[in-house]
Design an enzyme around this catalytic site. Structure first.
Site, PDB file in Angstrom:
ATOM      1  N   TYR A 125       0.808  -1.215   0.000  1.00 29.55           N
ATOM      2  CA  TYR A 125       0.000   0.000   0.000  1.00 29.55           C
ATOM      3  C   TYR A 125       0.845   1.270   0.000  1.00 29.55           C
ATOM      4  CZ  TYR A 125      -4.051   2.844   1.398  1.00 29.55           C
ATOM      5  OH  TYR A 125      -5.073   3.746   1.454  1.00 29.55           O
ATOM      6  N   LYS A 174      -0.629 -13.832   4.566  1.00 29.36           N
ATOM      7  CA  LYS A 174      -0.844 -14.687   3.380  1.00 29.36           C
ATOM      8  C   LYS A 174       0.486 -15.371   3.078  1.00 29.36           C
ATOM      9  CE  LYS A 174      -3.441 -16.050  -0.093  1.00 29.36           C
ATOM     10  NZ  LYS A 174      -4.718 -16.791   0.042  1.00 29.36           N
ATOM     11  N   ASP A 207      -7.719 -14.393   3.563  1.00 27.74           N
ATOM     12  CA  ASP A 207      -9.012 -14.675   2.923  1.00 27.74           C
ATOM     13  C   ASP A 207      -9.962 -15.374   3.894  1.00 27.74           C
ATOM     14  OD1 ASP A 207      -6.972 -16.497   2.664  1.00 27.74           O
ATOM     15  OD2 ASP A 207      -7.563 -17.273   0.717  1.00 27.74           O
ATOM     16  N   ASP A 231      -5.966  -2.310   5.567  1.00 22.45           N
ATOM     17  CA  ASP A 231      -6.841  -1.311   4.933  1.00 22.45           C
ATOM     18  C   ASP A 231      -8.195  -1.945   4.614  1.00 22.45           C
ATOM     19  OD1 ASP A 231      -7.321   1.208   3.572  1.00 22.45           O
ATOM     20  OD2 ASP A 231      -7.224   0.046   1.724  1.00 22.45           O
ATOM     21  N   ASP A 235     -12.059  -1.677   6.981  1.00 14.36           N
ATOM     22  CA  ASP A 235     -13.316  -1.197   6.395  1.00 14.36           C
ATOM     23  C   ASP A 235     -14.396  -2.280   6.493  1.00 14.36           C
ATOM     24  OD1 ASP A 235     -12.308   1.285   5.730  1.00 14.36           O
ATOM     25  OD2 ASP A 235     -13.250   1.286   3.754  1.00 14.36           O
TER      26      ASP A 235
END
Ligand code: NAD
Length: 335
Positions: A125, A174, A207, A231, A235
């Site tokens: 990011y 991950k 995931d 991020d 949310d």
């Protein structure tokens, strides 16, 4: 002790929700002093730049800022002011609580009480290392994760858990696929976790984390993860508990901390006096925790919950007919 805080009223609904927030804080008689500073479009109009040096100097001096949303103009040459602030002050920890509140028309009206601790300075990011080939056929992104960056964010999460009496930290990664970057983050997290035997630790692939959050959010307490995953996850968590109007965030570094609402400047409702001030108020509560006033922070949170419970002067996003200031007045009356 008197604290001076840099106050940035920001753009769009920013000045409205800041006026409401300062009104509530003033009713608490905390002895806070405010130093006003400009950033965003309003700073561009007044000073010809989005982030004036005087604003950076004010935050550097006071070490604590309460900030409304800022509008970053669309177009070439403008990098996000929020990203600039994070870089300038090395605000490495992005701390976003998500808690169920009553009467918020959310999927989970109870049972969610978690904090996402997101690494704020590196990884996919950060915006560094992006390239598109001249023919536009190939795009690349370099993702850099460091041991130092991973170590300090995971330590921050465990220290936060200890300080706030939370019991479990979930390390989200991950590493099964992104073996180098996410792998280094996970390996470092294991090293740090070993130093906190009093806190339960578990590891979860990102995931699966998203699915688990939607199905059984009550299993989470503190989540720590890298920048991009954090991020997205934070949310998602805001969505679980009623959306952006109730989601605060803190950006914390060694030498400065900036407290804010997660939402943007909401140009569609700016100037109408109907913006929900709760996200910034909850950001102010995080600020009071940071200023070692946890009882005052709790007093503010309880007044917000009591006002939501009573459905007193709620703003239209919460299904009410109140205004930004009448909602703030109802909260202030319950302090
Ligand atoms: P937004 O969060 O401003 O608005 C999304 C939707 O949520 C809109 O319908 C808005 O009316 C509603 N909303 C947001 N906050 C609300 C509140 N407090 N009460 C009631 N409704 C609320 O997102 P956007 O429209 O994508 O972005 C607008 C601007 O904000 C852009 O310029 C963006 O760059 C900026 N932005 C700033 C920050 C920040 O400063 N931290 C964060 C996100 C976006």
């Amino acid at each position: 002790m008197t604290h001076t805080i840099t106050v940035i009223r920001g753009d769009g609904i920013g000045p409205e929700i800041m006026a409401a927030t300062l009104h509530v804080l003033d009713q608490m008689n905390l002895g806070l002093r405010y130093e006003e500073a400009d950033a965003g479009l309003v700073a561009m109009e007044k000073h010809g730049e989005l982030l004036p040096q005087a604003t950076l100097d004010s935050i550097a001096k006071n070490k604590v800022a309460l900030k409304s949303p800022l509008t970053t103009p669309v177009g070439e040459g403008f990098s996000s002011i929020n990203v600039q602030l994070r870089r300038h002050f090395d605000l490495y920890a992005n701390v976003r609580p998500a808690k169920s509140f009553p009467n918020t028309q959310s999927r989970f009206a109870s049972g969610v009480d978690l904090i996402t601790v997101r690494e704020n300075t590196e990884g996919a990011y950060s915006g560094e290392g992006q390239q598109v080939s001249e023919d536009g056929e190939v795009a690349t992104l370099v993702q850099k994760i460091t041991h130092r960056g991973s170590e300090r964010i995971v330590r921050y999460a465990f220290e936060l858990a200890r300080k706030t009496g939370r019991k479990k930290v979930t390390v989200v990664h991950k590493a099964n696929i992104l073996k180098s970057t996410s792998g280094l983050f996970l390996k470092t997290a294991r090293e740090v976790a070993a130093q906190y035997p009093d806190i339960e630790v578990n590891e979860m692939i990102v995931d699966n984390t998203c699915m688990q959050l939607v199905m059984r959010p009550e299993q989470f307490d503190v989540i720590v993860t890298t920048n991009l995953f954090g991020d997205i996850i934070s949310d998602l968590c805001a969505g679980l508990v009623g959306g952006l109007g109730l989601a605060p965030g803190a950006n914390i570094g060694e030498n400065a901390a900036i407290f804010e609402a997660v939402h943007g400047s909401a140009p569609d409702i700016a100037g109408k006096g109907v913006a929900n001030p709760c996200a910034l108020l909850l950001g102010a509560a995080q600020m009071l925790d940071h200023l070692a006033m946890p009882q005052e922070a709790e007093r503010l949170r309880k007044a917000i919950v009591a006002t939501l419970e009573a459905r007193d002067q709620l703003t239209p996003d919460l299904g009410g007919t109140g205004s930004t200031m009448s909602f703030a007045g109802a909260i202030a009356s319950r302090l």
